[in-house]
Design an enzyme around this catalytic site. Structure first.
Site, PDB file in Angstrom:
ATOM      1  CG  ASN A 228      -0.179  -0.025   2.572  1.00 58.85           C
ATOM      2  OD1 ASN A 228       0.610  -0.936   2.692  1.00 58.85           O
ATOM      3  ND2 ASN A 228      -0.641   0.729   3.581  1.00 58.85           N
ATOM      4  CG  HIS A 277       2.172  -4.203   5.346  1.00 59.40           C
ATOM      5  ND1 HIS A 277       1.473  -3.073   4.987  1.00 59.40           N
ATOM      6  CD2 HIS A 277       3.247  -4.068   5.732  1.00 59.40           C
ATOM      7  CE1 HIS A 277       2.478  -1.991   4.747  1.00 59.40           C
ATOM      8  NE2 HIS A 277       3.564  -2.871   5.279  1.00 59.40           N
ATOM      9  CB  CYS A 278      -2.182  -4.321   1.245  1.00 62.09           C
ATOM     10  SG  CYS A 278      -3.567  -5.343   1.749  1.00 62.09           S
ATOM     11  CE  LYS A 279      -5.004   2.158   3.370  1.00 64.59           C
ATOM     12  NZ  LYS A 279      -5.695   3.611   2.787  1.00 64.59           N
ATOM     13  CB  THR A 285      -1.886  -9.087   1.873  1.00 65.49           C
ATOM     14  OG1 THR A 285      -1.457  -7.689   2.365  1.00 65.49           O
ATOM     15  CG2 THR A 285      -1.002 -10.112   2.687  1.00 65.49           C
TER      16      THR A 285
END
Length: 603
Positions: A228, A277-279, A285
Site C-alpha cells: 500500500n 501487508h497492504c492496508k 496481500t
C-alpha cells in the site's frame, strides 16, 4: 437407521452406523440410540459484507476437537452421532464444510469422497461461498473447493492439529492484538499495515512498526513487503535488521506482471519468513501470496483462495479472484521450470531460498541498495498513490473498520493448562509466549528455538471458567488494548542461552495513554459511499516510481529506541494467557492425525 427415526432418512453417512450429517427443519431430541448435536450457533462466521464463510482454521480445529470427543466418549459409544444443521443456506454450507474437513483430515477421505457423501440422500445443493467485497458475487467458491484446499494444506504440512493453538490464532487475528495470520508456516505471514504511531483512530487500534519487532524476531520473520501507500518510514524496519520492499498497486486492484515477477523473486531469494501487508492485509496481500503458492505448491486458483480465506477470512477480493484464475496456467509452468532448474543444479549450491534469480532489475545487495532498487523500478508511481490518497476512504479502510467493530469473544472455548504449555511443540507457524525478560539486541535476526514437548495430544474443550489471566479476553476492546500498551522492553523473550520451562506473564508498564482509553472513542463511521469492487477495471501500469506519499509529513523518520519513554505510547503485541483445566482433564485427540500428514507432495 430409518426404522429408528424417520427424520434421518436421507442423512449423509460418513461412518457406517456411527457418524451422520443431516439437514433438519426442527431441533431434534436425542434418543437412546441417536445423539444429535449442532454447531450453527456456536461456530459463527464474522462477515464483512455479504460473505458468510468458510469458517476459519481455529473453528475447524474446535469442531474436530468436539467431534473427536463425542466419538471417543464412553457414554456415546453405542449411539449413532448425527451432526445436524438447519435449512439456513449459509449455516448449512459452513456445517457441511466442517464435517467434510473432518472427513478429509481424520477419516482419510479424499475431498471428492467427502463431498459425494454430503450430496448423498435427499440433500439439496450447497450455497457457494463468496468474497468480502461490496456488490454482486462474480466468483463462486464451493464447499468442494474448500475441502480441496484443506487437503492441499495438509499434504504440504501447512497445519497440524496435534500442535495447533487455537487460542493464539484467535488472539493475534484480533485487530487490537496485531491482526495477522500465518498463511504458509515459516514462510508467509499476512498482516494489517502498520501506522506511524500506536493509537486508536476512530475506534480502530493502530500499531507502530516497533510493536511487531519482538514477534517477528521470535518467529524468524526477516523481510517485510509493503503493497500500500507509504504511511510509515521503511527505515524503522531496516534499522531493526529487517529487509523492506515496496511494491505498491492500487487498493482493490490486481498486480502487474512486473510486480508479480519481482514479488516472486524477492520471496525465492529470502531466507526466513516474509511478512506481507497492504492496508487491511486481505486483498492485495492475499493475491500475491497466492501467486507464490500456486507456483511452488501447484495449488489451483480455487484451492489457494479457499486455503487463504480459511487462514485469514476476507482475503482475495473482487477482480483478484479472476486474476488468479487467469494466472494459474502460467504460474504452474513457471513453477515447473523453476523446479527443473533446481533439480539440475549441483547440491552444493544450497536450497531454494539461496537460488539467485536471473532478473536483471533486482538488486540483492545491502539493505539500502535493495530499497533504492525496488523503489526505482517500482510500480508505485505518484499518480497511483495520489489517486489512493484522494479517494480518502479505500476498500482497505472499510474492511479494517468493519473488522474493528467485532466484539471480543467472551472466553475461548478451548482452554489450556499452563503445564500443558510448557515447552509445547509447535508447527513452524505457531506463535510464542512472551516472558518478562528484556530482549537481546534488536539487530540480531537469529531466533531462539521453541522447546519440544513429549505431549502432542490436543486439549479438552472447556466451557468452564478460566483463570484470571484468560479472563482478560472478556474485557472490552479498549481494556484489552490498554493492557497491551507499554514499554517496548516489556514482554520480550529470554536470551537464547537461558532456557525456561515455566510460563510467565509479560510485564506491561502502565502508560498515560490508558487514560485516553477510559474516555469516549468515536465509533467508525459507516456512512461513507460504498465501493463496488467487482466493477473495477484494471488500468495501465506506469514504470515511474514514488519516494513519498501525501502523509509523509507526519511520519517519524527515526525508529523508536528500546528504552521508549512512557509518553511515546508504543504498542507491543501482548501474549494470550492460557486458561486452566482440572488435573483430570481428558486428552482425546491422540493419534488423531492420519498418516496423510507426512505425505508431502514433491512436484
Amino acid at each position: 437407521m430409518a426404522a429408528e427415526s424417520g427424520e434421518l432418512i436421507g442423512a449423509c453417512e460418513f461412518m457406517k452406523d456411527r457418524l451422520y450429517f443431516a439437514t433438519l427443519r426442527n431441533r431434534p431430541k436425542s434418543t437412546i440410540n441417536i445423539h444429535y448435536f449442532s454447531i450453527d450457533e456456536e461456530l459463527v462466521y464474522e462477515n464483512f459484507y455479504a460473505d458468510f464463510g468458510p469458517l476459519n482454521l481455529a473453528m475447524v480445529y474446535r469442531y474436530c476437537c468436539k467431534l473427536n470427543k463425542k466419538l471417543k466418549s464412553y457414554s456415546l459409544s453405542r449411539k449413532k452421532i448425527v451432526h445436524y444443521t438447519s435449512f439456513d443456506q449459509r449455516k448449512r454450507a459452513n456445517a457441511a464444510f466442517l464435517i467434510g474437513a473432518y472427513a478429509v483430515i481424520y477419516l482419510k477421505k479424499t475431498p471428492e469422497e467427502a463431498y459425494r457423501a454430503l450430496l448423498s440422500g435427499s440433500n439439496p445443493p450447497y450455497l457457494p461461498f463468496r468474497d468480502a467485497s461490496f456488490g454482486n458475487c462474480t466468483y463462486n467458491l464451493t464447499v468442494l473447493d474448500c475441502l480441496q484446499g484443506i487437503r492441499k494444506g495438509l499434504q504440504h504440512g501447512f497445519f497440524d492439529f496435534e500442535t495447533f493453538d487455537a487460542e493464539e490464532y484467535e488472539h493475534y487475528e484480533r485487530v487490537e492484538n496485531g491482526d495477522f495470520n500465518w498463511i504458509v508456516p515459516g514462510k508467509f505471514l499476512a498482516f494489517s499495515g502498520p501506522h506511524p504511531k500506536s493509537k486508536i483512530e476512530n475506534g480502530y487500534p493502530l500499531h507502530a512498526p516497533e510493536a511487531y519487532f519482538p514477534y517477528f524476531k521470535k518467529n524468524n520473520v526477516t523481510t517485510i513487503v509493503r503493497l500500500n501507500k507509504k504511511i510509515y518510514e521503511a527505515k524503522r524496519f531496516t534499522d531493526a535488521g529487517f529487509e523492506h520492499y515496496d511494491l505498491f498497486f492500487i487498493d482493490g486492484s490486481t498486480p502487474s506482471d512486473n510486480i508479480v515477477r519481482r514479488f516472486l523473486n524477492i520471496c525465492e531469494n529470502t531466507e526466513g519468513a516474509i511478512a506481507v501487508h497492504c492496508k487491511a492485509g486481505l486483498g492485495r496481500t492475499g493475491t500475491l501470496i497466492a501467486c507464490y503458492v500456486m507456483k511452488h505448491y501447484r495449488f489451483t486458483h480455487a484451492e489457494i483462495i479457499a486455503w487463504i480465506r480459511i487462514c485469514r477470512p476476507g482475503s482475495i477480493i473482487g477482480p483478484q479472484q479472476h486474476f488468479l484464475k487467469e494466472k494459474q496456467a502460467s504460474l504452474w509452468v513457471q513453477g515447473d521450470i523453476f523446479r527443473s532448474k533446481l533439480k539440475n543444479r549441483p547440491s552444493s549450491e544450497g536450497s531454494i531460498t539461496k537460488i539467485i534469480s536471473t532478473l536483471d532489475d533486482m538488486s540483492i545487495g545491502a539493505n539500502l541498495s535493495k530499497l533504492q532498487s525496488t523503489e526505482r523500478i517500482g510500480e508505485n508511481n505518484f499518480e497511483d498513490e495520489d489517486m489512493e490518497i484522494k479517494n480518502n476512504v479505500t476498500q482497505g479502510d472499510k474492511l479494517r473498520a468493519l473488522k474493528s467493530q467485532r466484539h471480543p469473544r467472551s472466553s475461548p472455548s478451548c482452554a489450556f493448562r499452563s503445564d500443558d504449555m510448557k515447552g509445547h511443540q509447535r508447527a513452524m507457524a505457531q506463535t510464542f509466549r512472551l516472558s518478562s525478560s528484556p530482549q537481546p539486541t534488536m539487530s540480531t535476526m537469529k531466533t531462539s528455538k521453541v522447546c519440544l514437548s513429549p505431549s502432542v495430544t490436543a486439549k479438552k474443550i472447556s466451557r468452564g471458567s478460566l483463570s484470571s489471566g484468560a479472563n482478560i479476553r472478556s474485557f472490552s476492546i479498549n481494556s484489552r488494548l490498554a493492557s497491551s500498551l507499554g514499554n517496548l522492553n516489556a514482554g520480550t523473550e529470554e536470551p537464547e542461552t537461558k532456557k525456561t520451562t515455566s510460563l510467565t506473564k509479560a510485564a506491561f508498564i502502565a502508560s498515560p495513554f490508558t487514560s485516553f482509553l477510559n474516555g469516549s472513542t468515536q465509533t467508525p463511521g459507516r456512512n461513507y459511499p460504498e465501493l463496488n469492487n467487482n466493477q473495477y477495471t484494471r488500468s495501465s501500469n506506469s514504470n515511474s516510481s514514488s519516494s513519498s506519499s501525501g502523509l509523509g509529513g507526519n511520519l517519524n523518520s527515526s525508529p523508536v529506541p528500546q528504552s521508549a519513554k512512557p509518553e511515546e505510547h508504543t504498542t507491543i503485541l501482548r501474549p494470550s494467557f492460557p486458561g486452566s483445566l482440572s488435573s483430570s482433564s481428558v486428552r482425546f485427540l491422540s493419534r488423531s492425525i492420519p498418516s496423510l500428514q507426512s505425505e508431502y507432495v514433491h512436484y
